[in-house]
Write a protein that holds these residues in place. Sequence first.
Motif, PDB file in Angstrom:
ATOM      1  N   LEU A  64       0.832  -1.196   0.000  1.00 26.70           N
ATOM      2  CA  LEU A  64       0.000   0.000   0.000  1.00 26.70           C
ATOM      3  C   LEU A  64       0.869   1.249   0.000  1.00 26.70           C
ATOM      4  O   LEU A  64       1.859   1.327   0.730  1.00 26.70           O
ATOM      5  CB  LEU A  64      -0.927   0.028   1.221  1.00 26.70           C
ATOM      6  N   LEU A  97      -6.598   5.975   4.547  1.00 29.34           N
ATOM      7  CA  LEU A  97      -7.331   4.851   5.122  1.00 29.34           C
ATOM      8  C   LEU A  97      -7.355   4.918   6.643  1.00 29.34           C
ATOM      9  O   LEU A  97      -8.248   4.335   7.277  1.00 29.34           O
ATOM     10  CB  LEU A  97      -6.709   3.531   4.666  1.00 29.34           C
ATOM     11  N   GLY A 119      -5.802  -3.230   1.829  1.00 25.25           N
ATOM     12  CA  GLY A 119      -6.496  -2.024   2.260  1.00 25.25           C
ATOM     13  C   GLY A 119      -7.618  -2.325   3.236  1.00 25.25           C
ATOM     14  O   GLY A 119      -7.764  -1.650   4.268  1.00 25.25           O
ATOM     15  N   GLY A 169      -6.525   2.471  -4.953  1.00 24.82           N
ATOM     16  CA  GLY A 169      -6.899   3.486  -3.973  1.00 24.82           C
ATOM     17  C   GLY A 169      -8.231   4.133  -4.294  1.00 24.82           C
ATOM     18  O   GLY A 169      -9.037   4.411  -3.395  1.00 24.82           O
TER      19      GLY A 169
END
Length: 303
Positions: free
Chosen positions: A8, A16, A120, A289
């Motif tokens: 990520l 996040l 995520g 994303g």
Amino acid sequence: MSSGANLLDPTLMRRLDQMSIAAKNRIRGTMQGKKRSRDMGTSMEFADYRLYTPGDDTRQLDWHVFGRTGKPFIKLFMDEQELQVNLWLDASKSMDFGRGEGEASLRLSKWEYARQLAAGVGYMSLNRFDRVSAAAFTTQMTKQQKRLRGKGSSLRLFEFLASCQTEGTGDIGAVFRNPSILPRQAGMTWLFSDFLYEQGIEESLKYLLAAKQEVVAVQVLAPEELNPNLTGELRLIDSESGAAREVAMSSKVLQAYREAALQYTQTLRAFCYERGITYLLAVTNVPPGDFLLGELRRSGLIR
């Protein structure tokens, strides 16, 4: 630095940090001791801070921190409730498809894309004190990371996902009809797959529902699987079985394929909708994303 640390982007992770998984039901802890997750305002035991986002309870703003920093922070508290989040990744060889070429060379394969989505979702869950388990499967469960908890476990999750690899054929029905691998505690199960199976999909989803899971089915496809742009006499090879077929590509053949692909995704979506399963189509030309922060929020899965 481990390869898992690169799953990520740091900028995405900071965004996040402000999100949490919005499950329909959070499960009361059953093990000895308190099994805690974020549930603002239900306990007086402080846990952490995060930046205010629209829709948060303004009563939880910490005005002392605001006075020092000029930024609106929400106070998070510990509660005896928690959520068990299970991440399942289809690791059959067909998931290797979709890496871009030429101008699209930076595009991820379906497998790389699915791993980033799972990372995520897992990161948001761990960041909010939920428990996370992850597993990869083909015709059976090939690898498993059992329960993790807390933001400090994120790197272990990333390293596990990075260590998983695609291999061989897949049989989703054979995987989930095995009662020993089904979740034993009610929770939320995320299933990342291209769902390109002739059978076993509906059966598997029913088994997960019977295991008291809130199911999220994320169908990961490359754009050319929905809308191919091929011409001429081609020899198409199945990435899992190795079987080959000679095909003469024409506009009529391509149109029939596009209609069949659309019908397939719509049928799967309808099946999920009728049973209260969340279905999401993730096409790999959309940055991971953007999918996490856009589609999941629009679907009400994060807040």
